[in-house]
Design an enzyme around this catalytic site. Sequence first.
Site, PDB file in Angstrom:
ATOM      1  N   GLU A 406       0.438  -1.631   0.082  1.00  0.00           N
ATOM      2  CA  GLU A 406      -0.295  -0.059  -0.312  1.00  0.00           C
ATOM      3  C   GLU A 406       0.701   1.090   0.376  1.00  0.00           C
ATOM      4  O   GLU A 406       0.385   2.080   1.097  1.00  0.00           O
ATOM      5  CB  GLU A 406      -1.102   0.047   0.925  1.00  0.00           C
TER       6      GLU A 406
HETATM    7  C1  LIG Z   1       2.822  -9.601   0.698  1.00  0.00           C
HETATM    8  C2  LIG Z   1       3.037  -8.735  -0.432  1.00  0.00           C
HETATM    9  C3  LIG Z   1       0.923  -8.320  -1.192  1.00  0.00           C
HETATM   10  C4  LIG Z   1       0.639  -7.474  -1.712  1.00  0.00           C
HETATM   11  N1  LIG Z   1       0.518  -6.979  -2.547  1.00  0.00           N
HETATM   12  C5  LIG Z   1      -0.953  -6.526  -3.665  1.00  0.00           C
HETATM   13  C6  LIG Z   1      -1.253  -6.523  -4.385  1.00  0.00           C
HETATM   14  O1  LIG Z   1      -2.097  -6.986  -3.773  1.00  0.00           O
HETATM   15  N2  LIG Z   1      -1.662  -5.827  -5.633  1.00  0.00           N
HETATM   16  C7  LIG Z   1      -0.513  -4.791  -6.020  1.00  0.00           C
HETATM   17  O2  LIG Z   1      -0.707  -4.561  -6.533  1.00  0.00           O
HETATM   18  N3  LIG Z   1       1.006  -5.288  -5.453  1.00  0.00           N
HETATM   19  C8  LIG Z   1       0.709  -5.615  -3.876  1.00  0.00           C
HETATM   20  N4  LIG Z   1       2.071  -6.154  -3.205  1.00  0.00           N
HETATM   21  C9  LIG Z   1       3.478  -4.988  -3.398  1.00  0.00           C
HETATM   22  C10 LIG Z   1       3.538  -3.424  -2.810  1.00  0.00           C
HETATM   23  O3  LIG Z   1       2.860  -2.681  -3.051  1.00  0.00           O
HETATM   24  C11 LIG Z   1       5.220  -3.533  -3.609  1.00  0.00           C
HETATM   25  O4  LIG Z   1       5.485  -4.124  -3.204  1.00  0.00           O
HETATM   26  C12 LIG Z   1       5.132  -2.320  -3.017  1.00  0.00           C
HETATM   27  O5  LIG Z   1       4.443  -1.035  -3.076  1.00  0.00           O
HETATM   28  C13 LIG Z   1       6.676  -1.897  -3.068  1.00  0.00           C
HETATM   29  O6  LIG Z   1       7.355  -2.184  -4.329  1.00  0.00           O
HETATM   30  P1  LIG Z   1       8.353  -3.297  -5.026  1.00  0.00           P
HETATM   31  O7  LIG Z   1       7.702  -4.534  -4.062  1.00  0.00           O
HETATM   32  O8  LIG Z   1       8.762  -2.951  -5.943  1.00  0.00           O
HETATM   33  O9  LIG Z   1       9.730  -2.605  -4.052  1.00  0.00           O
HETATM   34  P2  LIG Z   1      10.649  -1.245  -4.845  1.00  0.00           P
HETATM   35  O10 LIG Z   1      10.002  -0.102  -4.754  1.00  0.00           O
HETATM   36  O11 LIG Z   1      11.452  -1.376  -5.697  1.00  0.00           O
HETATM   37  O12 LIG Z   1      11.263  -0.703  -3.770  1.00  0.00           O
HETATM   38  C14 LIG Z   1      11.998  -1.208  -2.612  1.00  0.00           C
HETATM   39  C15 LIG Z   1      12.609  -0.239  -1.516  1.00  0.00           C
HETATM   40  O13 LIG Z   1      13.524   1.133  -2.441  1.00  0.00           O
HETATM   41  C16 LIG Z   1      12.363   2.004  -1.567  1.00  0.00           C
HETATM   42  N5  LIG Z   1      12.273   3.421  -2.592  1.00  0.00           N
HETATM   43  C17 LIG Z   1      11.801   3.264  -3.452  1.00  0.00           C
HETATM   44  N6  LIG Z   1      11.415   3.840  -4.472  1.00  0.00           N
HETATM   45  C18 LIG Z   1      11.718   5.466  -3.907  1.00  0.00           C
HETATM   46  C19 LIG Z   1      12.289   6.381  -3.802  1.00  0.00           C
HETATM   47  N7  LIG Z   1      11.158   7.162  -4.861  1.00  0.00           N
HETATM   48  N8  LIG Z   1      12.298   7.368  -2.837  1.00  0.00           N
HETATM   49  C20 LIG Z   1      13.433   6.726  -2.161  1.00  0.00           C
HETATM   50  N9  LIG Z   1      12.995   5.095  -1.835  1.00  0.00           N
HETATM   51  C21 LIG Z   1      12.496   4.315  -2.316  1.00  0.00           C
HETATM   52  C22 LIG Z   1      11.136   1.758  -1.115  1.00  0.00           C
HETATM   53  O14 LIG Z   1      10.535   2.253   0.012  1.00  0.00           O
HETATM   54  C23 LIG Z   1      11.572   0.067  -0.540  1.00  0.00           C
HETATM   55  O15 LIG Z   1      12.530   0.545   0.618  1.00  0.00           O
HETATM   56  C24 LIG Z   1       2.509  -6.904  -2.590  1.00  0.00           C
HETATM   57  C25 LIG Z   1       3.442  -7.095  -2.161  1.00  0.00           C
HETATM   58  C26 LIG Z   1       3.612  -8.053  -0.699  1.00  0.00           C
HETATM   59  C27 LIG Z   1       5.231  -8.370  -0.513  1.00  0.00           C
END
Ligand SMILES: Cc1cc2nc3c(=O)[nH]c(=O)nc-3n(C[C@H](O)[C@H](O)[C@H](O)COP(=O)(O)OP(=O)(O)OC[C@H]3O[C@@H](n4cnc5c(N)ncnc54)[C@H](O)[C@@H]3O)c2cc1C
Length: 599
Positions: A406
Amino acid sequence: MATSTVSQNLTRGGAFLISSCAPEDVFTPADMTGDQRLIGQTTEEFVNKEVLPLVPELEQHKEGLMPGLLKKAAEVGLLAGGIPEEYGGAGLDKVSGTLLCEKLAAYASFAVSHGGHSGIGTVPIVYFGTEEQKKKYLPRIANGEVISCYCLSEPQAGSDALASRTRAVLSPDGKNWILNGQKMWITNGGFADLFVVFAKVDGEKFSCFLVERGAPGFSVGAEEEKMGIKGSSTVALFFENTPVPKENLLHEIGRGHIVAFNTLNSGRFSLGAYCLGGAKKVLEAASKYSKERTAFGKRLEQFGLIDAKLAEMVIRIFAVESMIYRIAGQIDAGMANAPDSESKSERGMKMLEEYAIESSISKIYGSETVDFCVDEAVQIFGGYGYHEDYPVARAYRDSRINRIFEGTNEINRMLIIQMLMKRAMAGVLPLIPAAMKLADEVLAGPSMEETASGPFAAEERIVSNTKKMFLQAAGAAVQRFREQLAEQQEIVAALANVVMEIYAMESCLRRAQKASSRAGAESPSVMGDATRVFIADAADRAEREARTALAATVEGDMLRTQLAVLRRFAKRDAIDTVALRRRVAAAVLSSDRYPFEAR
Ligand SMILES: Cc1cc2nc3c(=O)[nH]c(=O)nc-3n(C[C@H](O)[C@H](O)[C@H](O)COP(=O)(O)OP(=O)(O)OC[C@H]3O[C@@H](n4cnc5c(N)ncnc54)[C@H](O)[C@@H]3O)c2cc1C
């Protein structure tokens, strides 16, 4: 409501930073109606009777179990809350919906599955669907015939959701959208019937589509091996020339981000409520265990350090609860004040936008509080806390995801400041005049500003002064970095932390004041104790964050002057938080329950 200016400000998201409100203006759990409490009770009974006995099998992903439970939940109305009555829903008010989420969280995997369906899987259709789409899907979502999910994330597009590579092009005959691409981490994806999918039309215009299971070229990946919430389904989705009927475009081409981000605003708020419920459960387990386990000839509950942990869990839960129900009450008040010209769903959408800052606070504070509580609970259980036979190990693993999905807490911290600045620049929130007024006040020197009175006079002053700290630090940062402030992420996060502490402090304070005037007494109460400890500690944290922001913004004499002003705002007497925490611990230990339930 107090003065008209105050009530007008109160309806604006973020206004808590620059205006004060009366305790009567703030909704608290004690204000819930009998009907609202009944919804909480029904939910709690359902979870205790139907969900908790199945946890071992749910954790093993026994096929059909989770979707079966969701359908059963529909039979008692637990999937219909956010859906208007004209589409087969219950059209619940926000307070009821919040209590429902809180009570579902006794088993995190069930709460997550519920949120994937009834929250982010439903909100897009309720607020952005056409009449036909609403009629077609919402009644079946409410009765559990159709299980839904929200599909935004992709392998290369998580936080940066708009970097989506999934594409949609109109078929040559103009009848279908043809989808190609992949989604990742989709909650409920393993068994959902309806997929709310975001994709870029012609690779450019971010848009949203309703995709049904069984569409040609659409396949679902294997269940992911997760750290926690193992009972929930999380899968990847694949689209290979998948035709989606043209009429299944949700909202407008190129406006998918509006659907996506408003849905997340709603999801973030609810996530805070799920976290609240989870934190209360783990507190109960830790309190009970502290009476069962002995060491050095004493029960754990007889050790001050254990009591301090239990008390701190209560205090932080109290803060989250006070904020969350305050927001829910504000949303309900906003809904009730809708002009006749606005439909319920238009108004609902506006409220989601209005309280987006508060929703991010709910998400961050809720998720960090439940993480704090599970961590301390494991510590109270000692080695047994590290064993899967005891309840806190699973809670520890389950809790961790809340800071990630979220919108990660980093992203949400940045959003808080970004949204505040946007509102300030648009003149919606008079932050700039407030900062200028403060600058004049500072130049005028110390004044006799001791106007607060009553049992919480000191806390009242602290909250008011912390608001000044925010204006001071934010004002300096904006003046120095201007449009480039977003690049200074550490400063932005420090400012967001101050904002959150202000909202938390004020929410606790107004609730305690309201409770104390209800009781008709100025006598000390445990809620008052919790409020005092929370405010004392939150004020320290806020001051440190403001100092960090200032020191990264200005230097030399200017910094020395700014720090002198900050010290003036931070001036307060020390209170005996050890004694206050002991009283809070005694309250939780007396019943092994969170002591301020419904108060
Ligand atoms: C169990 C689970 C259920 C989920 N359910 C859903 C779902 O139902 N629908 C859906 O669409 N998604 C879902 N997700 C996805 C989830 O929303 C994403 O994992 C989340 O938004 C983070 O994206 P990412 O994993 O690509 O991490 P990244 O975006 O790669 O982030 C990695 C790290 O970098 C940091 N970061 C990224 N960008 C920046 C920035 N600009 N400035 C500073 N720090 C930054 C982040 O805060 C994090 O600490 C789910 C994930 C999990 C693990």
